[in-house]
Design a protein around this motif. Structure first.
Motif, PDB file in Angstrom:
ATOM      1  N   ALA A  89       0.833  -1.207   0.000  1.00 57.56           N
ATOM      2  CA  ALA A  89       0.000   0.000   0.000  1.00 57.56           C
ATOM      3  C   ALA A  89       0.869   1.259   0.000  1.00 57.56           C
ATOM      4  O   ALA A  89       0.575   2.227  -0.718  1.00 57.56           O
ATOM      5  N   ALA A  90       1.941   1.237   0.790  1.00 57.94           N
ATOM      6  CA  ALA A  90       2.828   2.398   0.853  1.00 57.94           C
ATOM      7  C   ALA A  90       3.527   2.638  -0.487  1.00 57.94           C
ATOM      8  O   ALA A  90       3.635   3.778  -0.954  1.00 57.94           O
ATOM      9  N   ARG A 121       2.486   1.727  -3.486  1.00 62.71           N
ATOM     10  CA  ARG A 121       1.530   2.138  -4.518  1.00 62.71           C
ATOM     11  C   ARG A 121       0.999   3.548  -4.302  1.00 62.71           C
ATOM     12  O   ARG A 121       0.412   4.136  -5.209  1.00 62.71           O
ATOM     13  N   THR A 122       1.175   4.100  -3.103  1.00 62.80           N
ATOM     14  CA  THR A 122       0.726   5.469  -2.839  1.00 62.80           C
ATOM     15  C   THR A 122       1.905   6.435  -2.717  1.00 62.80           C
ATOM     16  O   THR A 122       1.764   7.545  -2.223  1.00 62.80           O
ATOM     17  N   GLY A 123       3.073   5.976  -3.161  1.00 57.00           N
ATOM     18  CA  GLY A 123       4.223   6.863  -3.215  1.00 57.00           C
ATOM     19  C   GLY A 123       4.909   7.157  -1.896  1.00 57.00           C
ATOM     20  O   GLY A 123       5.694   8.103  -1.805  1.00 57.00           O
ATOM     21  N   ARG A 124       4.665   6.339  -0.882  1.00 55.68           N
ATOM     22  CA  ARG A 124       5.305   6.566   0.426  1.00 55.68           C
ATOM     23  C   ARG A 124       6.469   5.587   0.592  1.00 55.68           C
ATOM     24  O   ARG A 124       6.418   4.641   1.372  1.00 55.68           O
TER      25      ARG A 124
END
Length: 204
Positions: A24-25, A27-30
């Motif tokens: 998730a991180a 794919r959300t640029g984190r």
């Protein structure tokens, strides 16, 4: 559930959800948070083979490479956790496709799709099928991983040998060779003998 870089001791599920947090991180640029979660998993990887698989998968998700994904797939006994292994293959196939290694991508994606289908993981099956179509293949209807004999026959067929010639070399009937190839084609997402070389990633 668990802050980046920590596996909360009072939340056992944090251990097994960490790979979801990593993905998730990413794919959300984190990227920083993703790397922290992956590092935390790496610290407990030695506790069990399954954790080793998940930790290596997390590392490959953060910094994808053939070597990192290969290390995850090479964890001894990885087939004992088919869902985790299929997730690795799916992520690997997605990465390969984005880097235009479509033949290799199809092999990983077909294996993932079949495993998810057998497990009844409907959303994951759909995701793998979508990736397979994007890679130019029809989702496989049969087992996605070649047996040693199937691979040997496919490699020989890719060199241009006929079924009869392959059978003579392997001491099999030409009908048996043909039956093996009949099963190989859908596993590799191809429809003809001519596509074997690319599907098996054989240099020209």
């Amino acid at each position: 559930m668990s802050p980046p870089g920590r596996l909360a001791a009072n939340a056992p599920l944090a251990l097994w959800s960490a790979i979801d947090l990593v993905e998730a991180a990413v794919r959300t640029g984190r990227e920083v948070e993703a790397a922290a979660h992956a590092a935390a998993l790496g610290q407990v990887a030695a506790l069990s083979p399954r954790l080793a698989l998940v930790a290596r998968a997390a590392a490959a998700t953060v910094e994808p490479s053939n070597e990192r994904f290969g290390a995850a797939l090479a964890v001894p006994g990885g087939e004992r956790w088919p869902f985790d292994l299929a997730r690795v293959r799916l992520a690997y196939g997605e990465w390969l496709r984005r880097h235009h290694s479509t033949s290799a991508a199809r092999e990983q994606l077909a294996a993932a799709q079949y495993a998810f289908e057998q497990l009844g993981a409907v959303p994951w099956t759909a995701r793998a099928e979508a990736e397979l179509r994007a890679a130019g293949a029809t989702p496989a209807a049969g087992p996605a991983v070649l047996t040693p004999q199937e691979r040997e026959i496919a490699l020989l067929a890719a060199t241009g040998l006929t079924n009869k010639e392959i059978g003579q070399r392997l001491h099999l009937s030409h009908r048996t060779v043909g039956a093996h190839l009949y099963r190989v084609f859908p596993k590799l997402g191809i429809g003809s003998r001519a596509a074997l070389r690319d599907a098996l990633s054989i240099p020209k």
